[in-house]
Enzyme design. Structure first.
Site, PDB file in Angstrom:
ATOM      1  N   GLN A 184       0.822  -1.216   0.000  1.00 23.61           N
ATOM      2  CA  GLN A 184       0.000   0.000   0.000  1.00 23.61           C
ATOM      3  C   GLN A 184       0.855   1.264   0.000  1.00 23.61           C
ATOM      4  O   GLN A 184       0.588   2.202  -0.731  1.00 23.61           O
ATOM      5  CB  GLN A 184      -0.928   0.021   1.209  1.00 23.61           C
ATOM      6  CG  GLN A 184      -1.830   1.230   1.240  1.00 23.61           C
ATOM      7  CD  GLN A 184      -2.808   1.204   2.417  1.00 23.61           C
ATOM      8  OE1 GLN A 184      -2.780   0.305   3.230  1.00 23.61           O
ATOM      9  NE2 GLN A 184      -3.659   2.206   2.491  1.00 23.61           N
ATOM     10  N   HIS A 185       1.889   1.306   0.833  1.00 23.81           N
ATOM     11  CA  HIS A 185       2.650   2.540   1.011  1.00 23.81           C
ATOM     12  C   HIS A 185       3.982   2.558   0.266  1.00 23.81           C
ATOM     13  O   HIS A 185       4.561   3.609   0.064  1.00 23.81           O
ATOM     14  CB  HIS A 185       2.931   2.773   2.499  1.00 23.81           C
ATOM     15  CG  HIS A 185       1.698   2.796   3.320  1.00 23.81           C
ATOM     16  ND1 HIS A 185       1.317   1.732   4.099  1.00 23.81           N
ATOM     17  CD2 HIS A 185       0.734   3.740   3.463  1.00 23.81           C
ATOM     18  CE1 HIS A 185       0.183   2.021   4.709  1.00 23.81           C
ATOM     19  NE2 HIS A 185      -0.196   3.233   4.344  1.00 23.81           N
ATOM     20  N   GLY A 186       4.486   1.398  -0.090  1.00 19.99           N
ATOM     21  CA  GLY A 186       5.810   1.329  -0.694  1.00 19.99           C
ATOM     22  C   GLY A 186       5.765   1.135  -2.190  1.00 19.99           C
ATOM     23  O   GLY A 186       4.771   1.440  -2.858  1.00 19.99           O
TER      24      GLY A 186
END
Length: 67
Positions: free
Chosen positions: A45-47
């Protein structure tokens, strides 16, 4: 099917130690899995990880006892 070692740890009332993978690399995933983490989370999701980078990472982790 392999035993879920996290469930065994929790049944004993102990805490599981989790590592976080945000670098899209099967080499990093394999290295982290061999260090002795109880579990690893692949951050999609964030990387920079996505489906195509996660599959080789999961394959590398699956050669160890890390969940």
């Amino acid at each position: 099917m392999r035993k879920n070692l996290i469930k065994e740890i929790w049944r004993k009332g102990n805490a599981a130690i989790n590592g976080w993978l945000s670098i899209p690399s099967s080499i990093t995933a394999e290295s982290m899995a061999n260090v002795g983490w109880d579990s690893l989370t692949i951050d999609v999701q964030h990387g920079l990880n996505d489906y195509s980078t996660s599959i080789p990472m999961l394959q590398a982790i699956s050669t160890t006892n890390t969940v």
